[in-house]
Design an enzyme around this catalytic site. Structure first.
Site, mmCIF file in Angstrom:
data_model
loop_
_atom_site.group_PDB
_atom_site.id
_atom_site.type_symbol
_atom_site.label_atom_id
_atom_site.label_comp_id
_atom_site.label_asym_id
_atom_site.label_seq_id
_atom_site.Cartn_x
_atom_site.Cartn_y
_atom_site.Cartn_z
ATOM 1 N N LYS A 13 72.919 62.675 36.759
ATOM 2 C CA LYS A 13 71.561 62.357 37.208
ATOM 3 C C LYS A 13 71.036 63.393 38.196
ATOM 4 C CE LYS A 13 72.784 58.292 38.791
ATOM 5 N NZ LYS A 13 74.237 58.352 38.483
ATOM 6 N N ARG A 88 69.716 49.858 41.335
ATOM 7 C CA ARG A 88 71.106 49.742 40.889
ATOM 8 C C ARG A 88 71.503 48.304 40.654
ATOM 9 N NH1 ARG A 88 73.049 54.920 43.320
ATOM 10 N NH2 ARG A 88 75.182 55.285 42.716
ATOM 11 N N ARG A 127 83.265 67.400 41.257
ATOM 12 C CA ARG A 127 81.917 67.741 41.761
ATOM 13 C C ARG A 127 82.009 68.443 43.110
ATOM 14 N NH1 ARG A 127 77.656 63.144 41.612
ATOM 15 N NH2 ARG A 127 79.417 61.890 42.319
ATOM 16 N N ARG A 160 82.339 65.413 48.112
ATOM 17 C CA ARG A 160 81.870 64.179 48.731
ATOM 18 C C ARG A 160 83.037 63.273 49.084
ATOM 19 N NH1 ARG A 160 77.017 61.854 45.057
ATOM 20 N NH2 ARG A 160 78.145 59.932 45.491
ATOM 21 N N ARG A 171 83.532 52.714 41.850
ATOM 22 C CA ARG A 171 82.081 52.858 41.646
ATOM 23 C C ARG A 171 81.711 52.642 40.179
ATOM 24 N NH1 ARG A 171 81.770 58.524 43.987
ATOM 25 N NH2 ARG A 171 79.661 58.595 43.180
HETATM 26 P P1 ADP Z 1 75.328 61.846 39.200
HETATM 27 O O1 ADP Z 1 74.176 62.275 40.089
HETATM 28 O O2 ADP Z 1 74.885 61.082 37.994
HETATM 29 O O3 ADP Z 1 76.405 61.125 39.950
HETATM 30 P P2 ADP Z 1 75.881 64.723 39.005
HETATM 31 O O4 ADP Z 1 74.609 65.297 38.529
HETATM 32 O O5 ADP Z 1 76.203 64.953 40.445
HETATM 33 O O6 ADP Z 1 76.016 63.148 38.623
HETATM 34 O O7 ADP Z 1 77.047 65.300 38.076
HETATM 35 C C1 ADP Z 1 78.426 64.949 38.303
HETATM 36 C C2 ADP Z 1 79.298 66.166 38.062
HETATM 37 O O8 ADP Z 1 79.276 66.476 36.648
HETATM 38 C C3 ADP Z 1 78.817 67.426 38.786
HETATM 39 O O9 ADP Z 1 79.936 68.130 39.234
HETATM 40 C C4 ADP Z 1 78.042 68.207 37.713
HETATM 41 O O10 ADP Z 1 78.105 69.603 37.928
HETATM 42 C C5 ADP Z 1 78.770 67.790 36.433
HETATM 43 N N1 ADP Z 1 77.859 67.701 35.269
HETATM 44 C C6 ADP Z 1 76.573 67.294 35.251
HETATM 45 N N2 ADP Z 1 76.070 67.327 34.009
HETATM 46 C C7 ADP Z 1 77.075 67.765 33.199
HETATM 47 C C8 ADP Z 1 77.186 68.019 31.784
HETATM 48 N N3 ADP Z 1 76.145 67.827 30.969
HETATM 49 N N4 ADP Z 1 78.364 68.468 31.320
HETATM 50 C C9 ADP Z 1 79.433 68.657 32.167
HETATM 51 N N5 ADP Z 1 79.388 68.443 33.493
HETATM 52 C C10 ADP Z 1 78.226 67.999 34.006
HETATM 53 P P1 AMP Z 2 75.008 58.266 44.670
HETATM 54 O O1 AMP Z 2 74.700 59.430 45.548
HETATM 55 O O2 AMP Z 2 73.829 57.831 43.847
HETATM 56 O O3 AMP Z 2 76.243 58.464 43.841
HETATM 57 O O4 AMP Z 2 75.314 57.041 45.642
HETATM 58 C C1 AMP Z 2 76.402 57.076 46.548
HETATM 59 C C2 AMP Z 2 76.601 55.688 47.172
HETATM 60 O O5 AMP Z 2 75.442 55.313 47.936
HETATM 61 C C3 AMP Z 2 76.810 54.539 46.187
HETATM 62 O O6 AMP Z 2 78.156 54.430 45.751
HETATM 63 C C4 AMP Z 2 76.363 53.342 47.044
HETATM 64 O O7 AMP Z 2 77.365 52.970 47.976
HETATM 65 C C5 AMP Z 2 75.187 53.926 47.824
HETATM 66 N N1 AMP Z 2 73.906 53.734 47.106
HETATM 67 C C6 AMP Z 2 73.086 54.716 46.622
HETATM 68 N N2 AMP Z 2 72.011 54.195 46.011
HETATM 69 C C7 AMP Z 2 72.150 52.827 46.108
HETATM 70 C C8 AMP Z 2 71.397 51.723 45.644
HETATM 71 N N3 AMP Z 2 70.250 51.882 44.962
HETATM 72 N N4 AMP Z 2 71.854 50.477 45.923
HETATM 73 C C9 AMP Z 2 72.987 50.272 46.615
HETATM 74 N N5 AMP Z 2 73.767 51.275 47.058
HETATM 75 C C10 AMP Z 2 73.361 52.544 46.811
#
Ligand code: ADP
Ligand code: AMP
Length: 215
Positions: A13, A88, A127, A160, A171
């Site tokens: 995302k 969420r 990541r 992270r 998660r």
């Molecule tokens: P989210 O925001 O949904 O948690 P991220 O955008 O941070 O996910 O992506 C999670 C990890 O996967 C990151 O390290 C990113 O570089 C990698 N990633 C994102 N899209 C792809 C893809 N299409 N193929 C492989 N790896 C990806």
């Molecule tokens: P994210 O950066 O989206 O992966 O979110 C990291 C963490 O933040 C999650 O695992 C939750 O603990 C908290 N969080 C982010 N967005 C929300 C949401 N909309 N509702 C509840 N918790 C959230």
């Protein structure tokens, strides 16, 4: 353009958000980023959120909804926004609907980034994020040119705190229980577009743009 990015942790995302905000000139509203900023600044909100985030749990709905409602009132959201990681829970989605009614606007699309659960742990654990500019990389799937250094701003990359195998697994479980029901919620509203998130990052972006009816 008023958009939501929906999907499990590690679906991509945040990665897709950066292309979307650049193309559509809308602010990127990531509730996770808002919490991490508050944790860094040591605010009361940050301290509360951290208790839940460290355990891989969701921050309580009341806290999250208040923040998003406030953020959507800001001037830069007048012509649209991209919500990433919110809503969420069904409760959050219902509260968002009320806020949108008050604002007299509606959603254009909810983009559901669909990725098989089996790849999520590897994606999240590998990541690496830049705390300075927010860029996201992956040690294997999207590595920076120089190990541990952000391609975009040259600063150091970080892992992270909640990207450990144990917390990511929690998660994902929380996603399945609490967030996945939103797929049907938005299907019923006829705004859902499901995109195959298991393709090259650029191809995922192309499919999103096509689903938005743009070239
Ligand atoms: P989210 O925001 O949904 O948690 P991220 O955008 O941070 O996910 O992506 C999670 C990890 O996967 C990151 O390290 C990113 O570089 C990698 N990633 C994102 N899209 C792809 C893809 N299409 N193929 C492989 N790896 C990806
Ligand atoms: P994210 O950066 O989206 O992966 O979110 C990291 C963490 O933040 C999650 O695992 C939750 O603990 C908290 N969080 C982010 N967005 C929300 C949401 N909309 N509702 C509840 N918790 C959230």
């Amino acid at each position: 353009m008023r958009l939501i990015l929906l999907g499990p942790p590690g679906a991509g995302k945040g990665t897709q958000a950066s292309g979307i905000v650049e193309k559509f000139h809308v602010p990127h509203i990531s509730t996770g980023d808002i919490f991490r900023k508050n944790i860094k600044e040591g605010t009361e909100l940050g301290n509360k959120a951290k208790e839940y985030m460290d355990q891989g749990l969701l921050v309580p709905d009341e806290l999250v909804v208040a923040i998003v409602e406030d953020r959507l009132q800001q001037d830069d959201c007048k012509n649209g926004f991209l919500l990433d990681g919110f809503p969420r829970t069904v409760k959050q989605a219902e509260e968002l609907d009320k806020v949108l009614v008050k604002m007299n606007v509606s959603l254009n699309k909810v983009i559901n980034v669909d990725v098989d659960k089996s790849v999520l742990v590897e994606r999240a654990v590998g990541r690496r994020v830049c705390k300075t500019c927010g860029a996201t990389f992956h040690v294997k799937f999207n590595p920076p040119k120089e190990d541990g250094v952000c391609d975009k701003c040259g600063k150091e990359l970080h892992q992270r705190a909640d990207d450990t195998e144990e917390t990511v697994s929690k998660r994902i479980q929380v996603y399945l229980n609490e967030t996945q029901p939103l797929i049907n919620y938005y299907k019923d509203q006829e705004v859902l577009a499901t995109i195959n998130g298991q393709q090259e990052i650029n191809k995922v972006f192309e499919d999103i743009v096509a689903a938005l009816g743009e070239k």
